[in-house]
Design a protein around this motif. Structure first.
Motif, PDB file in Angstrom:
ATOM      1  N   GLY A  20      66.176  52.677  39.573  1.00  0.00           N
ATOM      2  CA  GLY A  20      64.730  52.622  39.634  1.00  0.00           C
ATOM      3  C   GLY A  20      64.314  51.295  40.250  1.00  0.00           C
ATOM      4  N   VAL A  21      63.384  51.336  41.194  1.00  0.00           N
ATOM      5  CA  VAL A  21      62.990  50.139  41.946  1.00  0.00           C
ATOM      6  C   VAL A  21      61.471  50.035  41.952  1.00  0.00           C
ATOM      7  N   SER A  22      60.967  48.806  41.773  1.00  0.00           N
ATOM      8  CA  SER A  22      59.535  48.551  41.858  1.00  0.00           C
ATOM      9  C   SER A  22      59.273  47.494  42.920  1.00  0.00           C
ATOM     10  N   ILE A  23      58.192  47.677  43.685  1.00  0.00           N
ATOM     11  CA  ILE A  23      57.815  46.758  44.757  1.00  0.00           C
ATOM     12  C   ILE A  23      56.330  46.478  44.667  1.00  0.00           C
ATOM     13  N   ASN A  24      55.971  45.213  44.784  1.00  0.00           N
ATOM     14  CA  ASN A  24      54.579  44.784  44.746  1.00  0.00           C
ATOM     15  C   ASN A  24      53.963  44.911  46.128  1.00  0.00           C
ATOM     16  N   LYS A  69      51.645  43.036  47.305  1.00  0.00           N
ATOM     17  CA  LYS A  69      51.540  41.689  47.855  1.00  0.00           C
ATOM     18  C   LYS A  69      52.919  41.234  48.312  1.00  0.00           C
ATOM     19  N   GLY A  70      53.040  40.971  49.595  1.00  0.00           N
ATOM     20  CA  GLY A  70      54.300  40.510  50.143  1.00  0.00           C
ATOM     21  C   GLY A  70      55.376  41.566  50.228  1.00  0.00           C
ATOM     22  N   ALA A  71      55.038  42.824  49.883  1.00  0.00           N
ATOM     23  CA  ALA A  71      56.054  43.899  49.803  1.00  0.00           C
ATOM     24  C   ALA A  71      57.275  43.389  49.049  1.00  0.00           C
ATOM     25  N   GLU A  72      57.025  42.740  47.917  1.00  0.00           N
ATOM     26  CA  GLU A  72      58.057  42.007  47.181  1.00  0.00           C
ATOM     27  C   GLU A  72      58.757  42.883  46.142  1.00  0.00           C
ATOM     28  N   LEU A  73      60.060  42.948  46.238  1.00  0.00           N
ATOM     29  CA  LEU A  73      60.886  43.650  45.265  1.00  0.00           C
ATOM     30  C   LEU A  73      60.794  42.935  43.923  1.00  0.00           C
ATOM     31  N   THR A  74      60.415  43.680  42.872  1.00  0.00           N
ATOM     32  CA  THR A  74      60.241  43.062  41.559  1.00  0.00           C
ATOM     33  C   THR A  74      61.182  43.619  40.500  1.00  0.00           C
ATOM     34  N   SER A  75      61.723  44.814  40.723  1.00  0.00           N
ATOM     35  CA  SER A  75      62.614  45.409  39.724  1.00  0.00           C
ATOM     36  C   SER A  75      63.695  46.221  40.410  1.00  0.00           C
TER      37      SER A  75
END
Length: 300
Positions: free
Chosen positions: A10-14, A16-22
């Motif tokens: 499972g992957v999460s991306i913000n 803002k900045g297309a930033e990988l968060t999880s």
């Protein structure tokens, strides 16, 4: 926040900045990304574009005009748009506009595509030159992985194991974050028959003291992948950076993470002319052309 997932990850991306968060491994229930704790470093995987690292005096010169850019550029602070989204993949887009043109005089489209393949996450950068002349840029990743993976282990239980043995010539950074003129060996030489011999190894043991003098910066390694692992755990993370000529390894002071940073570009050197076209590692993209690079992380 946007998510993609499959049977394994499972992957999460913000936005803002297309930033990988999880980056979550479902079977082991392990979260592999750093939590972005602001007490240490409030980022998890910033995107570096259109420069990597810092500029000398935070400026560069192009066609006789002086421009200002912050360290690592502006993409990490911009809101991307979602161009496409499917169950196990997502594409983000940043376009040049009147604000970017004030600090970076090139028309572009910058895409980030996150895709899952079983227990592997692929991150692909696409840069399109929409202008009529050559475009000059750098780009890179800055993902921070949580260490230790498991609560019963310590930071010092982990190490980085590279694909090939390296002599690990480290390019130091000045107080201003500029690359020094000559490298230094990361490890002290062995004395064999009264002669100093460079150590070649494929391992860097993680310690909190390792990053007291900022990032470890390497140029043109023989390896194209590195594994973050511990002999006390069956879980590991394999990071592939083929196609990226520079690699940074970094952690904030006393923080429980390590960044593995694939770069197409590097900070200015202490003796750089500040001319953008003369910048080390700068990429040149012809009008209408597309530049593509990808890194990947596989969880075990």
């Amino acid at each position: 926040m946007f998510t993609i997932e499959n049977e394994y990850l499972g992957v999460s991306i913000n936005l803002k900045g297309a930033e990988l968060t999880s980056l979550f491994h479902k079977d082991s229930q392990i979260e592999y990304m750093w939590s972005a704790d602001p007490n240490f470093w409030a980022k998890s995987s910033p995107v570096l574009f259109p420069i990597v690292g810092g500029l000398k005096e935070n400026i560069y010169v192009f066609e006789g005009k002086v421009y200002n850019l912050p360290r690592h550029g502006f993409a990490r602070d911009h809101i991307f748009e979602v161009e496409d989204h499917w169950d196990d993949g997502i594409s983000f887009l940043l376009r040049s506009d009147e604000n970017t043109l004030k600090v970076y005089p090139f028309d572009f489209e910058f895409r980030l595509v996150y895709e899952l393949y079983a227990n592997l996450l692929s991150v692909t950068y696409h840069v399109t030159n929409l202008g009529e002349n050559d475009m000059y840029f750098s780009l890179g990743g800055h993902p921070a992985f949580a260490v230790p993976f498991q609560k019963d282990l310590t930071y010092e239980d982990f190490y980085l194991e590279f694909e090939h043995e390296e002599n690990f010539q480290r390019w130091g950074l000045s107080d201003q974050g500029l690359v020094l003129e000559a490298p230094e060996p990361l490890f002290e030489a062995k004395i064999i028959d009264e002669e100093a011999v460079e150590i070649e190894t494929n391992r860097i043991l993680l310690t909190k003291e390792l990053f007291q003098q900022d990032a470890l910066v390497f140029k043109e390694l023989q390896s194209t992948n590195v594994t973050l692992k511990s002999d006390k755990s069956k879980h590991s993370l394999k990071f592939d950076f083929a196609g990226f000529p520079f690699l940074g390894v970094w952690a904030a002071k006393n923080a429980d993470f390590v960044c593995i940073e694939p770069w197409c570009g590097i900070a200015d050197s202490v003796n750089h002319t500040q001319e953008l076209t003369e910048k080390e590692g700068i990429n040149v993209l012809a009008a209408g052309d597309v530049f593509e690079r990808a890194w990947a992380v596989k969880l075990n």
